[in-house]
Scaffold this motif. Structure first.
Motif, mmCIF file in Angstrom:
data_model
loop_
_atom_site.group_PDB
_atom_site.id
_atom_site.type_symbol
_atom_site.label_atom_id
_atom_site.label_comp_id
_atom_site.label_asym_id
_atom_site.label_seq_id
_atom_site.Cartn_x
_atom_site.Cartn_y
_atom_site.Cartn_z
ATOM 1 N N ALA A 6 -4.642 -0.747 1.377
ATOM 2 C CA ALA A 6 -4.454 0.137 2.533
ATOM 3 C C ALA A 6 -4.753 -0.552 3.868
ATOM 4 O O ALA A 6 -3.990 -0.390 4.827
ATOM 5 C CB ALA A 6 -5.288 1.403 2.376
ATOM 6 N N PRO A 7 -5.838 -1.347 3.964
ATOM 7 C CA PRO A 7 -6.111 -1.996 5.259
ATOM 8 C C PRO A 7 -5.042 -3.009 5.683
ATOM 9 O O PRO A 7 -4.964 -3.379 6.856
ATOM 10 C CB PRO A 7 -7.451 -2.712 5.029
ATOM 11 C CG PRO A 7 -8.070 -2.039 3.861
ATOM 12 C CD PRO A 7 -6.927 -1.565 3.010
ATOM 13 N N LEU A 8 -4.216 -3.453 4.750
ATOM 14 C CA LEU A 8 -3.195 -4.445 5.063
ATOM 15 C C LEU A 8 -1.856 -3.822 5.461
ATOM 16 O O LEU A 8 -0.923 -4.528 5.820
ATOM 17 C CB LEU A 8 -2.988 -5.371 3.853
ATOM 18 C CG LEU A 8 -4.242 -6.080 3.335
ATOM 19 C CD1 LEU A 8 -3.931 -6.840 2.063
ATOM 20 C CD2 LEU A 8 -4.813 -6.994 4.408
ATOM 21 N N ALA A 9 -1.775 -2.492 5.372
ATOM 22 C CA ALA A 9 -0.521 -1.800 5.701
ATOM 23 C C ALA A 9 -0.279 -1.845 7.202
ATOM 24 O O ALA A 9 -1.218 -1.727 7.997
ATOM 25 C CB ALA A 9 -0.567 -0.366 5.212
ATOM 26 N N PRO A 10 0.969 -2.018 7.621
ATOM 27 C CA PRO A 10 1.286 -2.153 9.042
ATOM 28 C C PRO A 10 1.281 -0.849 9.829
ATOM 29 O O PRO A 10 1.654 -0.828 10.979
ATOM 30 C CB PRO A 10 2.690 -2.765 9.021
ATOM 31 C CG PRO A 10 3.276 -2.280 7.760
ATOM 32 C CD PRO A 10 2.138 -2.201 6.778
ATOM 33 N N GLY A 11 0.901 0.240 9.256
ATOM 34 C CA GLY A 11 0.902 1.530 9.936
ATOM 35 C C GLY A 11 1.141 2.619 8.927
ATOM 36 O O GLY A 11 1.244 2.358 7.728
ATOM 37 N N ALA A 13 0.834 -1.216 0.000
ATOM 38 C CA ALA A 13 0.000 0.000 0.000
ATOM 39 C C ALA A 13 0.859 1.254 0.000
ATOM 40 O O ALA A 13 0.538 2.238 -0.678
ATOM 41 C CB ALA A 13 -0.934 0.000 1.204
ATOM 42 N N HIS A 14 1.952 1.224 0.744
ATOM 43 C CA HIS A 14 2.827 2.394 0.804
ATOM 44 C C HIS A 14 3.455 2.684 -0.558
ATOM 45 O O HIS A 14 3.539 3.836 -0.982
ATOM 46 C CB HIS A 14 3.920 2.197 1.855
ATOM 47 C CG HIS A 14 3.388 2.013 3.241
ATOM 48 N ND1 HIS A 14 2.359 2.756 3.770
ATOM 49 C CD2 HIS A 14 3.744 1.142 4.211
ATOM 50 C CE1 HIS A 14 2.109 2.371 5.004
ATOM 51 N NE2 HIS A 14 2.939 1.387 5.296
ATOM 52 N N TYR A 15 3.879 1.643 -1.255
ATOM 53 C CA TYR A 15 4.493 1.845 -2.567
ATOM 54 C C TYR A 15 3.461 2.209 -3.625
ATOM 55 O O TYR A 15 3.762 2.963 -4.557
ATOM 56 C CB TYR A 15 5.338 0.636 -2.976
ATOM 57 C CG TYR A 15 6.803 0.931 -2.832
ATOM 58 C CD1 TYR A 15 7.378 1.041 -1.567
ATOM 59 C CD2 TYR A 15 7.598 1.162 -3.938
ATOM 60 C CE1 TYR A 15 8.709 1.360 -1.431
ATOM 61 C CE2 TYR A 15 8.936 1.477 -3.802
ATOM 62 C CZ TYR A 15 9.481 1.584 -2.548
ATOM 63 O OH TYR A 15 10.804 1.921 -2.420
ATOM 64 N N LEU A 16 2.253 1.715 -3.490
ATOM 65 C CA LEU A 16 1.190 2.127 -4.405
ATOM 66 C C LEU A 16 0.907 3.618 -4.245
ATOM 67 O O LEU A 16 0.755 4.342 -5.234
ATOM 68 C CB LEU A 16 -0.076 1.307 -4.159
ATOM 69 C CG LEU A 16 -0.020 -0.143 -4.628
ATOM 70 C CD1 LEU A 16 -1.165 -0.947 -4.018
ATOM 71 C CD2 LEU A 16 -0.039 -0.220 -6.144
ATOM 72 N N THR A 17 0.865 4.086 -3.004
ATOM 73 C CA THR A 17 0.640 5.504 -2.742
ATOM 74 C C THR A 17 1.821 6.335 -3.237
ATOM 75 O O THR A 17 1.634 7.409 -3.827
ATOM 76 C CB THR A 17 0.397 5.736 -1.241
ATOM 77 O OG1 THR A 17 -0.737 4.968 -0.840
ATOM 78 C CG2 THR A 17 0.161 7.204 -0.936
ATOM 79 N N LEU A 18 3.028 5.843 -3.011
ATOM 80 C CA LEU A 18 4.215 6.525 -3.520
ATOM 81 C C LEU A 18 4.148 6.656 -5.037
ATOM 82 O O LEU A 18 4.405 7.721 -5.598
ATOM 83 C CB LEU A 18 5.475 5.748 -3.118
ATOM 84 C CG LEU A 18 6.799 6.235 -3.714
ATOM 85 C CD1 LEU A 18 7.183 7.584 -3.134
ATOM 86 C CD2 LEU A 18 7.891 5.207 -3.461
ATOM 87 N N LEU A 19 3.776 5.580 -5.713
ATOM 88 C CA LEU A 19 3.687 5.586 -7.172
ATOM 89 C C LEU A 19 2.587 6.520 -7.648
ATOM 90 O O LEU A 19 2.782 7.291 -8.604
ATOM 91 C CB LEU A 19 3.452 4.166 -7.681
ATOM 92 C CG LEU A 19 3.317 3.998 -9.187
ATOM 93 C CD1 LEU A 19 4.523 4.572 -9.928
ATOM 94 C CD2 LEU A 19 3.136 2.512 -9.521
#
Length: 151
Positions: free
Chosen positions: A60-65, A4-10
């Motif tokens: 997003a719900p699977l992101a650790p924070g 999720a973090h890398y998807l948001t970064l992209l």
């Protein structure tokens, strides 16, 4: 799962690339090849960011924070002066390169999660990003002599 973090970064990088391409198209409107193709590739980048939205929501719900500060501004606006055109192209190339490698990384994760929808999105968008990079590299090559030697 940090996908999720890398998807948001992209998604952010694609939006930034689209904005930068439009800014350069406007700043160098006297260069028709830049103006028209930059607007086209900006539309691609905007569409890439839009296509990422459902995947950002899905993972997003699977992101650790909350993500660490991953985003970096690579383009601060078009320049003026003798080297402006070449430097603007160079900055666009760096921004597009960030998108390109991030598509590669997200693609690997998509294969690892067996998310065929994300794999298909990556394959479609990654190809357009590669075309943007090739176009920018060609423009830089054709501009370098004039900008760096003849000036």
């Amino acid at each position: 799962m940090h996908l999720a973090h890398y998807l948001t970064l992209l998604q952010t990088a694609e939006r930034d690339l689209a904005d930068a391409l439009r800014a350069v198209a406007d700043a160098h409107a006297d260069e028709p090849a830049v103006r028209d193709t930059a607007r086209l590739t900006a539309a691609w980048a905007t569409e890439h960011a839009r296509r990422l939205e459902p995947f950002c929501d899905r993972y997003a719900p699977l992101a650790p924070g909350p993500p660490e500060e991953l985003h970096v501004d690579l383009f601060r606006g078009p320049r003026t002066g003798g080297l402006a055109y070449l430097r603007d192209l160079h900055d666009l190339f760096l921004q597009a390169s960030t998108c390109d490698i991030t598509w590669t990384l997200v693609g690997q994760a998509a294969k690892g999660t067996r998310d065929e929808e994300l794999v298909a999105a990556v394959e479609a968008c990654e190809g357009e990003t590669a075309r943007t990079l090739a176009w920018l590299k060609t423009l830089m090559k054709t501009s370098a002599t004039q900008a760096l030697v003849v000036a």
